[in-house]
Design a protein around this motif. Structure first.
Motif, PDB file in Angstrom:
ATOM      1  N   LYS A   1       6.366  -3.752  -2.486  1.00  0.00           N
ATOM      2  CA  LYS A   1       6.521  -3.873  -1.039  1.00  0.00           C
ATOM      3  C   LYS A   1       7.997  -3.858  -0.659  1.00  0.00           C
ATOM      4  CE  LYS A   1       2.125  -5.048   0.065  1.00  0.00           C
ATOM      5  NZ  LYS A   1       1.259  -4.249   0.954  1.00  0.00           N
TER       6      LYS A   1
ATOM      7  N   THR B   1      -0.077  -1.329  -2.891  1.00  0.00           N
ATOM      8  CA  THR B   1       0.720  -1.365  -4.122  1.00  0.00           C
ATOM      9  C   THR B   1      -0.161  -1.215  -5.360  1.00  0.00           C
ATOM     10  OG1 THR B   1       0.615  -3.781  -4.138  1.00  0.00           O
ATOM     11  CG2 THR B   1       2.552  -2.781  -3.136  1.00  0.00           C
TER      12      THR B   1
ATOM     13  N   ALA C   1       5.503   1.602  -0.986  1.00  0.00           N
ATOM     14  CA  ALA C   1       4.458   0.863  -1.699  1.00  0.00           C
ATOM     15  C   ALA C   1       3.572   1.802  -2.499  1.00  0.00           C
ATOM     16  CB  ALA C   1       3.623   0.062  -0.702  1.00  0.00           C
TER      17      ALA C   1
ATOM     18  N   ASP D   1      -4.778  -3.579  -2.505  1.00  0.00           N
ATOM     19  CA  ASP D   1      -3.565  -3.411  -1.703  1.00  0.00           C
ATOM     20  C   ASP D   1      -2.988  -2.027  -1.980  1.00  0.00           C
ATOM     21  OD1 ASP D   1      -1.522  -4.640   0.062  1.00  0.00           O
ATOM     22  OD2 ASP D   1      -0.225  -4.255  -1.654  1.00  0.00           O
TER      23      ASP D   1
ATOM     24  N   PRO E   1       3.671  -4.465   5.042  1.00  0.00           N
ATOM     25  CA  PRO E   1       4.936  -4.299   4.321  1.00  0.00           C
ATOM     26  C   PRO E   1       5.405  -5.621   3.721  1.00  0.00           C
ATOM     27  CG  PRO E   1       5.384  -4.530   6.644  1.00  0.00           C
ATOM     28  CD  PRO E   1       3.888  -4.589   6.492  1.00  0.00           C
TER      29      PRO E   1
ATOM     30  N   THR F   1       3.118  -2.003   9.125  1.00  0.00           N
ATOM     31  CA  THR F   1       4.061  -1.194   8.364  1.00  0.00           C
ATOM     32  C   THR F   1       4.496   0.048   9.116  1.00  0.00           C
ATOM     33  OG1 THR F   1       4.429  -0.181   6.182  1.00  0.00           O
ATOM     34  CG2 THR F   1       2.307   0.235   7.220  1.00  0.00           C
TER      35      THR F   1
END
Length: 476
Positions: free
Chosen positions: A111, A427, A105, A425, A89, A97
Motif C-alpha cells: 500500500k 495487495t 498495490a 485485498d 490506499p 484510492t
C-alpha cells in the motif's frame, strides 16, 4: 507492508498451494491430474478496467442485452467472475484510492499514498511484478488507451513520487527494458527521447496503421497526443483489442514466457465525466480485449488471465430519481460522444436537428430550451447539458465526479486462477501473481540500476518484497 503482513501473505499462499496449486515456484510448470493443463502459468496477462466498479459490469450486461429475447444474456464478466477485492490506499490517504496508489498495490503488493508511483509512503521505490519478471527472463509489455506514462502503466513499470511528473516518468521508461509499450502519449516523448529508444533497439510506431506490420521484439507505439480516441467515436476500430493482440504476438517470441498489462484506461475517464454512453462503449472495447486474451489462452493453456479494476469511479447507479427504470435503448441510441455532439451543435444554425439525430430521439420543447441556453455558454456547458439530458432520459445516476471506496470484482481463468477466488485485498492479488513467477536462478539480492536494493524474505519458497530502510528517496 510490514514483515508480519508479508509473512502472513506468504503462508496464506502456501496454504492455497497445498490445497491444489502445487509447485507454484517450480522452474517447470507442473501438470494437473488430467495431465494436460499446467498448474502454474508460463504467461500472465493482467487486465485492469480503470474505474470499473461493480455497477459498470452490471450496467454493461443490460447495455448488451438483446431486448427481443426473454433471457438476459451473460457477458464475459459474468462468465469469469471469481472474487472481489478491497482497494483502500495506505492509511495516510484514507479509504478512497486514486489510480496511482491502486496500481502500486496491484503491481507491488504494498500500500502507498494517493499519487505514488510504486514508491512506499516514504517515497522509496518498491519492486514491481514487471521488474521481477524481467529479472527472471520473462518478456514484459503494456497496452493501454491512456498515455503510456499515466498512473497505472507507470506504476507497473517504473517509480516516481508523483503521478503528475509525466515527463520524468516518460524518460524513466527508457531504462525499464520493457519489451512492448503501446498506447498514447506523444506529447511526453520528444524526438530526442524517441531517438534514445531507437538507439536501444526499439521500433517506434507513430501511427496506428503501422501496428499490424510491427515485428521487432522491442516496440514503443504512441498513437495519440495523450489518450486514444473514445471508442464510441471510432466504432469498429477496436484499438485496444488490436494492441492487445499485437502485444501477445510479440511477447510470445520469448520462450520463457511473459507478463502483459492491458488497461481499459478510458472507462475511468468517462466515469469522471459522468458520461454513460462513452463509458459503456469503453466497457465494450475492454470486454472485446478480454475475449482476445481468452482466445489466446485457449490456444496456449499455460496462460493465466487476471481481470480486475483498480477502483470505482463516478458512483454510477443503474436507475435514478426514485424510478425502478434503466433505459438502455436511450444509451444505445446515441451515436457519438456528448462532447462531439456539443461541438457540432455550436457549428450549425439548425443544431436542434443535428443533436436529435446524434441522440437518437426527438427533443421536447423544454429540452430544446435547456440546450439552447447551454449552447450560448460554450462547448463545455453544452456537453454537460447533453450528458444530463441522456441521464434524465435513461434514468442513470451518479454520485461524484471522483472515485468511491467500494470493493471491485476479480475475474480470472487459466492456471492458478483459483488462487483469486473469494475476497482479498488488492495487495493480495499482486503477491499471488508474483508467487507464480518462475524461481530466480541468480542471487536474490542485487544492486539495481536505480541504486536501490531489494530485500527479499523467503517464506517456504514464496518470495515477499520488503523495502530496505536506507533505500534513497526519489528526487523530482
Amino acid at each position: 507492508m510490514t514483515l508480519t503482513r508479508s509473512l502472513f501473505t506468504g503462508l496464506a499462499l502456501l496454504s492455497s498451494a497445498l490445497l491444489g496449486i502445487a509447485h507454484a515456484n517450480d522452474d517447470s510448470p507442473g501438470l494437473t491430474m488430467m495431465g494436460t493443463t499446467p498448474s502454474v502459468p508460463k504467461n500472465i496477462v493482467i487486465m485492469i478496467g480503470d474505474g470499473m466498479g461493480p455497477a459498470y459490469t452490471s450496467a454493461y450486461r443490460y447495455y448488451k442485452n438483446n431486448p427481443d429475447t426473454e433471457e438476459i444474456e451473460q457477458t464475459v464478466f459474468d462468465r469469469l467472475l471469481v472474487g472481489s477485492a478491497s482497494t483502500y490506499p495506505a492509511k495516510i490517504s484514507g479509504y478512497v484510492t486514486d489510480s496511482a496508489a491502486a496500481a502500486t498495490a496491484l503491481a507491488t503488493g504494498i500500500k502507498s499514498y494517493n499519487g505514488a508511483v510504486s514508491v512506499d509512503i516514504h517515497k522509496r521505490p518498491i519492486t514491481t511484478i514487471m521488474e521481477q519478471a524481467k529479472k527472471r527472463g520473462l518478456a514484459t509489455g503494456i497496452a493501454v488507451t491512456s498515455q503510456i506514462n499515466h498512473a497505472t502503466p507507470a506504476a507497473f513499470l517504473t517509480h516516481n513520487e508523483s503521478r503528475r511528473n509525466y515527463d520524468e516518468i516518460a524518460k524513466s521508461l527508457l531504462n525499464t527494458d520493457t519489451d512492448v509499450m503501446l498506447g498514447g502519449g506523444k506529447r511526453y516523448f520528444p524526438a530526442k527521447l524517441i531517438q534514445q529508444f531507437e538507439a536501444k533497439g526499439y521500433q517506434y510506431l507513430s501511427d496506428f496503421s503501422q501496428l499490424e506490420t510491427a515485428s521487432s521484439p522491442k516496440v514503443i507505439g504512441l498513437f495519440a497526443d495523450v489518450q486514444l480516441p473514445w471508442a464510441i467515436n471510432e466504432r469498429g476500430a477496436h484499438k485496444l483489442s488490436k494492441m492487445t493482440s499485437k502485444a501477445l504476438e510479440l511477447l510470445s517470441k520469448n520462450q520463457d514466457g511473459f507478463v502483459l498489462l492491458v488497461e481499459g484506461s478510458l472507462i475511468d475517464w468517462a466515469g469522471h465525466n459522468n458520461d454513460i454512453v462513452t463509458a459503456m462503449a469503453e466497457m465494450d472495447e475492454f470486454a472485446n480485449a478480454i475475449e482476445v486474451v481468452e482466445q489466446y489462452a485457449r490456444q496456449h493453456n499455460d496462460t493465466l488471465m487476471l481481470v480486475t479494476a483498480d477502483h470505482n469511479t463516478g458512483g454510477l447507479s443503474i436507475g435514478a430519481e426514485g424510478e425502478y427504470i434503466w433505459k438502455t435503448d436511450i444509451i444505445n441510441g446515441v451515436s457519438t460522444s456528448p462532447d462531439v455532439i456539443a461541438t457540432r451543435a455550436l457549428k450549425y444554425d439548425d443544431w436542434q436537428t443535428k443533436v436529435s439525430d446524434a441522440l437518437g430521439f426527438k427533443l421536447s420543447q423544454n429540452e430544446e430550451t435547456q440546450l439552447s441556453l447551454a449552447r450560448m455558454q460554450g462547448v463545455e456547458v453544452m456537453t454537460t447539458a447533453i450528458k444530463n439530458l441522456i441521464d434524465t432520459r435513461s434514468f442513470t445516476g451518479w454520485t461524484t465526479g471522483g472515485h468511491t471506496g467500494v470493493d471491485v470484482q476479480i475475474f480470472a481463468s487459466g492456471p492458478a486462477s483459483t488462487l483469486f477466488s473469494g475476497f482479498q485485498d488488492n495487495t493480495d492479488i499482486a503477491n499471488k501473481l508474483m508467487s507464480l513467477l518462475p524461481k530466480e536462478a541468480k542471487v536474490v539480492n542485487q544492486v539495481k540500476q536505480s541504486s536501490t536494493i531489494d530485500k527479499r524474505v523467503e517464506v517456504n519458497d514464496i518470495e515477499v518484497n520488503e523495502p530496505v530502510v536506507d533505500t534513497p528517496t526519489l528526487n523530482n
